[in-house]
Every structure is written in C-alpha cells, then in structure tokens.
Motif scaffolding. Structure first.
Motif, PDB file in Angstrom:
ATOM      1  N   UNK A  16       7.189   0.352  -6.416  1.00 30.55           N
ATOM      2  CA  UNK A  16       5.887  -0.092  -5.901  1.00 30.55           C
ATOM      3  C   UNK A  16       5.227  -1.082  -6.855  1.00 30.55           C
ATOM      4  N   UNK A  17       5.244  -0.766  -8.149  1.00 32.95           N
ATOM      5  CA  UNK A  17       4.700  -1.642  -9.176  1.00 32.95           C
ATOM      6  C   UNK A  17       5.852  -2.221  -9.992  1.00 32.95           C
ATOM      7  N   UNK A  18       5.905  -3.532 -10.125  1.00 35.34           N
ATOM      8  CA  UNK A  18       6.927  -4.191 -10.933  1.00 35.34           C
ATOM      9  C   UNK A  18       6.248  -5.259 -11.788  1.00 35.34           C
ATOM     10  N   UNK A  19       6.534  -5.247 -13.089  1.00 35.00           N
ATOM     11  CA  UNK A  19       6.041  -6.309 -13.958  1.00 35.00           C
ATOM     12  C   UNK A  19       6.994  -7.492 -13.782  1.00 35.00           C
ATOM     13  N   UNK A  28       4.101  -3.757  -4.175  1.00 31.58           N
ATOM     14  CA  UNK A  28       4.571  -3.693  -2.786  1.00 31.58           C
ATOM     15  C   UNK A  28       3.660  -2.788  -1.970  1.00 31.58           C
ATOM     16  N   UNK A  29       3.260  -3.255  -0.796  1.00 32.15           N
ATOM     17  CA  UNK A  29       2.442  -2.477   0.137  1.00 32.15           C
ATOM     18  C   UNK A  29       3.271  -2.157   1.369  1.00 32.15           C
ATOM     19  N   UNK A  30       3.249  -0.877   1.750  1.00 34.37           N
ATOM     20  CA  UNK A  30       4.069  -0.439   2.879  1.00 34.37           C
ATOM     21  C   UNK A  30       3.224   0.051   4.047  1.00 34.37           C
ATOM     22  N   UNK A  31       1.929  -0.318   4.062  1.00 33.75           N
ATOM     23  CA  UNK A  31       1.069   0.081   5.163  1.00 33.75           C
ATOM     24  C   UNK A  31       0.512   1.478   5.039  1.00 33.75           C
ATOM     25  N   UNK A  32       0.696   2.127   3.887  1.00 29.93           N
ATOM     26  CA  UNK A  32       0.205   3.498   3.697  1.00 29.93           C
ATOM     27  C   UNK A  32      -0.909   3.500   2.654  1.00 29.93           C
ATOM     28  N   UNK A  41      -8.104 -11.252  -8.631  1.00 29.11           N
ATOM     29  CA  UNK A  41      -6.886 -11.189  -9.438  1.00 29.11           C
ATOM     30  C   UNK A  41      -5.628 -11.570  -8.670  1.00 29.11           C
ATOM     31  N   UNK A  42      -5.716 -11.704  -7.343  1.00 29.01           N
ATOM     32  CA  UNK A  42      -4.540 -12.076  -6.561  1.00 29.01           C
ATOM     33  C   UNK A  42      -4.188 -13.542  -6.818  1.00 29.01           C
ATOM     34  N   UNK A  43      -2.921 -13.792  -7.133  1.00 30.50           N
ATOM     35  CA  UNK A  43      -2.474 -15.173  -7.335  1.00 30.50           C
ATOM     36  C   UNK A  43      -1.510 -15.630  -6.236  1.00 30.50           C
ATOM     37  N   UNK A  44      -0.878 -14.678  -5.528  1.00 31.16           N
ATOM     38  CA  UNK A  44       0.015 -15.014  -4.419  1.00 31.16           C
ATOM     39  C   UNK A  44       0.319 -13.739  -3.643  1.00 31.16           C
ATOM     40  N   UNK A  45       0.714 -13.906  -2.376  1.00 32.51           N
ATOM     41  CA  UNK A  45       1.159 -12.735  -1.619  1.00 32.51           C
ATOM     42  C   UNK A  45       2.063 -13.163  -0.481  1.00 32.51           C
ATOM     43  N   UNK A  46       2.846 -12.201   0.026  1.00 31.47           N
ATOM     44  CA  UNK A  46       3.720 -12.393   1.176  1.00 31.47           C
ATOM     45  C   UNK A  46       3.466 -11.276   2.162  1.00 31.47           C
ATOM     46  N   UNK A  47       3.584 -11.553   3.449  1.00 31.91           N
ATOM     47  CA  UNK A  47       3.422 -10.520   4.451  1.00 31.91           C
ATOM     48  C   UNK A  47       2.029 -10.499   5.046  1.00 31.91           C
ATOM     49  N   UNK A  48       1.719  -9.391   5.723  1.00 36.20           N
ATOM     50  CA  UNK A  48       0.423  -9.198   6.372  1.00 36.20           C
ATOM     51  C   UNK A  48      -0.434  -8.303   5.488  1.00 36.20           C
ATOM     52  N   UNK A  78      -2.144  -3.175   4.016  1.00 37.03           N
ATOM     53  CA  UNK A  78      -1.222  -3.839   4.928  1.00 37.03           C
ATOM     54  C   UNK A  78       0.218  -3.671   4.489  1.00 37.03           C
ATOM     55  N   UNK A  79       1.045  -4.618   4.869  1.00 34.26           N
ATOM     56  CA  UNK A  79       2.457  -4.597   4.532  1.00 34.26           C
ATOM     57  C   UNK A  79       2.848  -5.938   3.928  1.00 34.26           C
ATOM     58  N   UNK A  80       3.416  -5.876   2.728  1.00 37.63           N
ATOM     59  CA  UNK A  80       3.819  -7.106   2.069  1.00 37.63           C
ATOM     60  C   UNK A  80       3.896  -6.934   0.561  1.00 37.63           C
ATOM     61  N   UNK A  81       3.886  -8.042  -0.123  1.00 38.86           N
ATOM     62  CA  UNK A  81       3.986  -8.068  -1.580  1.00 38.86           C
ATOM     63  C   UNK A  81       2.838  -8.913  -2.133  1.00 38.86           C
ATOM     64  N   UNK A  82       2.148  -8.360  -3.133  1.00 40.03           N
ATOM     65  CA  UNK A  82       1.018  -9.067  -3.729  1.00 40.03           C
ATOM     66  C   UNK A  82       1.276  -9.239  -5.222  1.00 40.03           C
ATOM     67  N   UNK A  83       0.937 -10.419  -5.726  1.00 45.93           N
ATOM     68  CA  UNK A  83       1.075 -10.702  -7.151  1.00 45.93           C
ATOM     69  C   UNK A  83      -0.319 -10.813  -7.778  1.00 45.93           C
TER      70      UNK A  83
END
Length: 251
Positions: A16-19, A28-32, A41-48, A78-83
């Motif tokens: 879930x958390x990766x450096x 990683x967000x899985x909708x839960x 602090x968000x610099x990029x993301x993928x997904x919804x 939501x669901x996706x990946x946030x940096x």
C-alpha cells in the motif's frame, strides 16, 4: 526518446505504501480505506482518485488555535495510485501499533484514515510555552509517512540508557516514554540560550522505546536575521523562526 531519466520509472509493488525514492511516496488506493495526506502534497496520481479537504471539528480548530499543533489534511479516496512529496524532504513509513507514536505534526506527510490523532502537552519543568510544548499523539493500527530534513537517526531508549535530544531536531518518539522538557541554561532567564553554545530547549526520554532525530534543526543559527523584534530573536511566534519556516527546511 532516450534518457537516464527512464531509470526513475514508477516501481511496481503490491504494498500500500512504497517509498518510490527517498523523497517521494507512492500510495495505492483500492476503494476501501482512505488516505489522509498533508494539503497540497500530491505531486501526481493515476486512476480515479478524489481529493477533499478534511473536516475539522470546532474543538480541533480551538486546539489548533491555542497550541499551534494540528494537521491540515486532505482526504484521498477512490482507486488508483497517488504520489506525495513535500519540499524534497526524506520520507519514512512507520507502522503504528498499540504503543502509539508522538510526533510533531510538521513532519507528517500522510497516514491511514483509521488512525486517531490527539494534541497533547509535553511536560516543561519551567512551565514556559515554547518549542516542543505541544505534540501530536497518534494511536491505533496503521501506517504513517514521516518527513525529515536529511537522513535521520533512530535512537533506542532503555531503562538504563535514557536519551536527550534538541527540541528543534526531534521528530517522533514512542508514546509510552516519559518525557521532560528542559532548558540547557545556567542563566536566570530560561529563554536565553546558554553562553555561546547556541543550545536551548531539549527533551529527555526515559523508559523503553525509540526517539527519531533529524540532522537539522527547525530554528536557524542564533544570530540569523529571521523576522523582527524579540520574538524573532528567540524563534517565538509568527515573527520567529517557526513562523517563517513552516516546511522545516533551512538551506
């Protein structure tokens, strides 16, 4: 197109958390379970992924106004990946268990929404409100991403080996430790630093646990020209070092 930059492509992991690199966090967000992160602090993301300002109760707002301690958070769902990143500070993921962790809120980048936070007062033998007077206590089970200016030092505290740290360099410690705040001074005025050493407030830790220290002090050197007036000289208030350096980075 070819470039060594492609060596910095995103990492693939089921965690879930990766450096992603020492100064960039991948979540990683899985909708839960949602993630609470420092605002902006968000610099990029993928997904919804949705980003919403986190509501603060009237009690939380009063506590923040009175102590200066608290978290300005956004909720990521939501669901996706946030940096996430903040001023290129070094990032460290910590598992919080039943023992809990106490931290300066300025060093929190992100945390699981299932964790509970509460502002607490750190003991001061002089009763003077200053650096380290109030901190954030984090309890429950989950992960917290902390930030440090430079690579930190993790110090073990045992009953026969207590640890003292500069109040401007300490990042976090085990909540079960006994803590005392004191001024290293031989002057009658506890606000004045001892002689020409430049050393001031410190926190002493006793018991069993850890203390995390960064190789940087929030306050600048004693004679640095930050702000104006007596408050600036001693790093107090909005005109002082803390008021001028909310990101805890000195260059």
């Amino acid at each position: 197109m070819q470039s060594p930059l492609f060596n910095h492509a995103e990492q693939q992991s089921q965690e879930r958390y990766v450096v992603q690199n020492p100064q960039l966090l991948r979540v990683s967000l899985a909708g839960q379970d949602d993630i609470l992160a420092r605002k902006g602090a968000m610099v990029a993301y993928q997904g919804l992924v949705d980003f919403d300002g986190e509501y603060q109760s009237s009690n939380q707002r009063r506590t923040r106004s009175r102590t200066g301690e608290g978290l300005d958070l956004m909720r990521c769902s939501g669901q996706g990946t946030v940096y996430f990143a903040n001023l290129a500070q070094y990032i460290h993921v910590v598992d919080v268990d039943q023992d809990g962790m106490t931290v300066d809120s300025a060093y929190v980048l992100a945390l699981d929404s299932t964790l509970h936070t509460e502002v607490i007062a750190v003991d001061s033998q002089y009763g003077v409100s200053g650096t380290g007077k109030y901190q954030l206590n984090i309890t429950g089970r989950g992960k917290v991403a902390l930030m440090t200016s430079g690579q930190p030092l993790m110090m073990q505290v045992t009953p026969d080996k207590y640890v003292s740290a500069d109040a401007d360099a300490i990042v976090a410690w085990s909540s079960g430790l006994r803590v005392q705040m004191q001024a290293q001074t031989h002057n009658a005025s506890v606000r004045r630093r001892r002689g020409d050493t430049g050393e001031g407030w410190e926190l002493s830790f006793l018991g069993t646990g850890f203390a995390l220290v960064q190789p940087s002090e929030v306050m600048p050197p004693q004679n640095a020209a930050i702000g104006q007036g007596i408050a600036a000289q001693y790093g107090v208030g909005g005109n002082g070092a803390h008021g001028q350096n909310q990101g805890n980075v000195w260059s």
